[in-house]
Scaffold this motif. Structure first.
Motif, PDB file in Angstrom:
ATOM      1  N   THR A 151       0.845  -1.199   0.000  1.00  0.00           N
ATOM      2  CA  THR A 151       0.000   0.000   0.000  1.00  0.00           C
ATOM      3  C   THR A 151       0.874   1.240   0.000  1.00  0.00           C
ATOM      4  O   THR A 151       2.016   1.201   0.482  1.00  0.00           O
ATOM      5  CB  THR A 151      -0.883   0.037   1.261  1.00  0.00           C
ATOM      6  OG1 THR A 151      -0.063  -0.178   2.404  1.00  0.00           O
ATOM      7  CG2 THR A 151      -1.954  -1.024   1.220  1.00  0.00           C
ATOM      8  N   LEU A 152       0.362   2.313  -0.535  1.00  0.00           N
ATOM      9  CA  LEU A 152       1.092   3.582  -0.499  1.00  0.00           C
ATOM     10  C   LEU A 152       1.159   4.085   0.927  1.00  0.00           C
ATOM     11  O   LEU A 152       0.195   3.947   1.694  1.00  0.00           O
ATOM     12  CB  LEU A 152       0.382   4.618  -1.373  1.00  0.00           C
ATOM     13  CG  LEU A 152       0.588   4.464  -2.878  1.00  0.00           C
ATOM     14  CD1 LEU A 152      -0.350   5.400  -3.626  1.00  0.00           C
ATOM     15  CD2 LEU A 152       2.028   4.758  -3.264  1.00  0.00           C
TER      16      LEU A 152
ATOM     17  N   GLU B 249       1.046   6.597   4.044  1.00  0.00           N
ATOM     18  CA  GLU B 249       0.176   7.719   4.370  1.00  0.00           C
ATOM     19  C   GLU B 249       0.852   9.007   3.889  1.00  0.00           C
ATOM     20  O   GLU B 249       2.050   9.185   4.060  1.00  0.00           O
ATOM     21  CB  GLU B 249       0.003   7.765   5.895  1.00  0.00           C
ATOM     22  CG  GLU B 249      -1.174   8.548   6.337  1.00  0.00           C
ATOM     23  CD  GLU B 249      -2.091   7.687   7.227  1.00  0.00           C
ATOM     24  OE1 GLU B 249      -2.866   8.285   7.951  1.00  0.00           O
ATOM     25  OE2 GLU B 249      -2.009   6.444   7.172  1.00  0.00           O
TER      26      GLU B 249
ATOM     27  N   ASP C 188      -2.330   9.509  -4.224  1.00  0.00           N
ATOM     28  CA  ASP C 188      -2.742   8.307  -4.936  1.00  0.00           C
ATOM     29  C   ASP C 188      -3.694   8.694  -6.067  1.00  0.00           C
ATOM     30  O   ASP C 188      -4.919   8.637  -5.915  1.00  0.00           O
ATOM     31  CB  ASP C 188      -3.414   7.351  -3.941  1.00  0.00           C
ATOM     32  CG  ASP C 188      -3.852   6.061  -4.611  1.00  0.00           C
ATOM     33  OD1 ASP C 188      -3.609   5.907  -5.822  1.00  0.00           O
ATOM     34  OD2 ASP C 188      -4.433   5.213  -3.921  1.00  0.00           O
TER      35      ASP C 188
ATOM     36  N   GLY D 114      -6.281   6.085  -7.007  1.00  0.00           N
ATOM     37  CA  GLY D 114      -7.376   6.044  -6.048  1.00  0.00           C
ATOM     38  C   GLY D 114      -8.359   7.187  -6.271  1.00  0.00           C
ATOM     39  O   GLY D 114      -9.578   6.997  -6.229  1.00  0.00           O
ATOM     40  N   LYS D 115      -7.808   8.375  -6.520  1.00  0.00           N
ATOM     41  CA  LYS D 115      -8.663   9.544  -6.785  1.00  0.00           C
ATOM     42  C   LYS D 115      -9.532   9.297  -8.018  1.00  0.00           C
ATOM     43  O   LYS D 115     -10.713   9.634  -8.028  1.00  0.00           O
ATOM     44  CB  LYS D 115      -7.786  10.789  -7.037  1.00  0.00           C
ATOM     45  CG  LYS D 115      -7.339  11.488  -5.784  1.00  0.00           C
ATOM     46  CD  LYS D 115      -8.345  12.588  -5.379  1.00  0.00           C
ATOM     47  CE  LYS D 115      -8.060  13.143  -3.991  1.00  0.00           C
ATOM     48  NZ  LYS D 115      -8.803  12.476  -2.916  1.00  0.00           N
TER      49      LYS D 115
ATOM     50  N   GLN E 194     -12.273   6.923  -7.149  1.00  0.00           N
ATOM     51  CA  GLN E 194     -13.287   7.604  -6.334  1.00  0.00           C
ATOM     52  C   GLN E 194     -14.178   8.476  -7.211  1.00  0.00           C
ATOM     53  O   GLN E 194     -15.398   8.479  -7.068  1.00  0.00           O
ATOM     54  CB  GLN E 194     -12.593   8.464  -5.274  1.00  0.00           C
ATOM     55  CG  GLN E 194     -13.584   9.023  -4.257  1.00  0.00           C
ATOM     56  CD  GLN E 194     -13.028  10.209  -3.502  1.00  0.00           C
ATOM     57  OE1 GLN E 194     -11.817  10.450  -3.534  1.00  0.00           O
ATOM     58  NE2 GLN E 194     -13.887  10.934  -2.833  1.00  0.00           N
TER      59      GLN E 194
ATOM     60  N   GLU F 228     -13.051   8.173   0.351  1.00  0.00           N
ATOM     61  CA  GLU F 228     -11.637   8.054   0.012  1.00  0.00           C
ATOM     62  C   GLU F 228     -11.385   6.671  -0.578  1.00  0.00           C
ATOM     63  O   GLU F 228     -11.985   5.689  -0.145  1.00  0.00           O
ATOM     64  CB  GLU F 228     -10.756   8.236   1.261  1.00  0.00           C
ATOM     65  CG  GLU F 228      -9.315   8.555   0.900  1.00  0.00           C
ATOM     66  CD  GLU F 228      -8.371   8.503   2.095  1.00  0.00           C
ATOM     67  OE1 GLU F 228      -8.826   8.576   3.250  1.00  0.00           O
ATOM     68  OE2 GLU F 228      -7.160   8.372   1.848  1.00  0.00           O
TER      69      GLU F 228
ATOM     70  N   ARG G 220      -7.986   4.260  -1.728  1.00  0.00           N
ATOM     71  CA  ARG G 220      -6.537   4.074  -1.880  1.00  0.00           C
ATOM     72  C   ARG G 220      -6.355   2.724  -2.579  1.00  0.00           C
ATOM     73  O   ARG G 220      -6.931   1.724  -2.169  1.00  0.00           O
ATOM     74  CB  ARG G 220      -5.823   4.012  -0.534  1.00  0.00           C
ATOM     75  CG  ARG G 220      -6.030   5.205   0.372  1.00  0.00           C
ATOM     76  CD  ARG G 220      -5.205   6.389   0.044  1.00  0.00           C
ATOM     77  NE  ARG G 220      -3.799   6.265   0.434  1.00  0.00           N
ATOM     78  CZ  ARG G 220      -2.896   7.199   0.173  1.00  0.00           C
ATOM     79  NH1 ARG G 220      -3.235   8.310  -0.477  1.00  0.00           N
ATOM     80  NH2 ARG G 220      -1.639   7.037   0.541  1.00  0.00           N
TER      81      ARG G 220
ATOM     82  N   GLY H 275      -3.935  -0.354  -3.837  1.00  0.00           N
ATOM     83  CA  GLY H 275      -2.666  -1.016  -3.562  1.00  0.00           C
ATOM     84  C   GLY H 275      -2.539  -2.283  -4.378  1.00  0.00           C
ATOM     85  O   GLY H 275      -3.358  -2.554  -5.253  1.00  0.00           O
TER      86      GLY H 275
ATOM     87  N   GLU I 146       6.097   3.060  -0.379  1.00  0.00           N
ATOM     88  CA  GLU I 146       5.107   2.012  -0.107  1.00  0.00           C
ATOM     89  C   GLU I 146       5.420   1.238   1.174  1.00  0.00           C
ATOM     90  O   GLU I 146       6.586   1.048   1.532  1.00  0.00           O
ATOM     91  CB  GLU I 146       5.050   1.030  -1.293  1.00  0.00           C
ATOM     92  CG  GLU I 146       4.459   1.634  -2.560  1.00  0.00           C
ATOM     93  CD  GLU I 146       4.575   0.709  -3.780  1.00  0.00           C
ATOM     94  OE1 GLU I 146       3.681   0.737  -4.625  1.00  0.00           O
ATOM     95  OE2 GLU I 146       5.572  -0.023  -3.876  1.00  0.00           O
TER      96      GLU I 146
ATOM     97  N   GLU J 263      -8.627   0.122  -0.471  1.00  0.00           N
ATOM     98  CA  GLU J 263      -9.221   0.528   0.800  1.00  0.00           C
ATOM     99  C   GLU J 263     -10.161   1.689   0.536  1.00  0.00           C
ATOM    100  O   GLU J 263      -9.739   2.726   0.021  1.00  0.00           O
ATOM    101  CB  GLU J 263      -8.127   0.953   1.777  1.00  0.00           C
ATOM    102  CG  GLU J 263      -7.198  -0.176   2.168  1.00  0.00           C
ATOM    103  CD  GLU J 263      -6.132   0.256   3.163  1.00  0.00           C
ATOM    104  OE1 GLU J 263      -5.374  -0.602   3.634  1.00  0.00           O
ATOM    105  OE2 GLU J 263      -6.059   1.473   3.462  1.00  0.00           O
TER     106      GLU J 263
END
Lengths: 83, 83
Positions: free
Chosen positions: A9-10, A12, A16, A19-20, A23, A36, A38, A40, A71, B44
Motif C-alpha cells: 500500500t502507499l 500515508e 494516490d 485512487g482519486k 473515487q 476516500e 486508496r 494497492g 510504499e 481501501e
C-alpha cells in the motif's frame, strides 16, 4: 509448500492519483458516500518450504515487489492446503 | 465511517502475465523457491455508514472495480477507528 499473501500500500501522505480516479468514477456512478479510495497491490506467492521464508519475503519486498520509499508492505504466510 | 477492504484476484485458470514476469524477476534475483506468483489488486475505501453498505460494495465491484468475467472479488467491512 507455503502460500505468502503480500499487501503493498502507499504510505500515508503519498498522493494516490489512481485512487482519486476510482473515487471520481464511483461518484459519477452515484456512489457519493465513498469518501476516500486508496489502491494497492496484492500478491499471492507459492513458495517451497524453507526455515528462512519470512526473511526471504522481506528481502523480495524491499528489493523488487515494493518501493520502500513510498510504499508499505505486509505479508502473511500460510500452509498450502493440498487438493 | 466504515473502512472497506477489497481484494480483487484473477480467477483460477486465467493467465497472469504480470505474475509470470514478477516470478521471472524473482528467479533472476536468485529466488528460485518461488513457484508461482499471482498479482491482484487491493483497495481501501472509506465509506459513510449505511445499512446497505455491503450491497453497495458488491455493485461497485461488479460495475467498476472488478471485471467479473475474469476476476473474483472479496471484501471485509470494518469500523474506522477515530484518531
Amino acid at each position: 509448500m507455503k502460500k505468502v499473501l503480500i499487501h503493498i500500500t502507499l504510505k500515508e501522505g503519498v498522493l494516490d492519483p489512481q485512487g482519486k480516479a476510482v473515487q471520481h468514477s464511483l461518484e459519477t456512478l452515484g456512489y457519493d458516500t465513498v469518501k476516500e479510495v486508496r489502491v494497492g497491490k496484492y500478491m499471492e506467492l507459492v513458495v517451497e518450504d524453507d526455515a528462512s521464508i519470512e526473511q526471504q519475503v522481506e528481502t523480495m519486498c524491499e528489493k523488487l515487489l515494493a518501493n520502500p520509499v513510498i510504499e508499505n508492505y505486509s505479508y502473511t504466510v500460510e500452509e498450502v492446503v493440498p487438493l
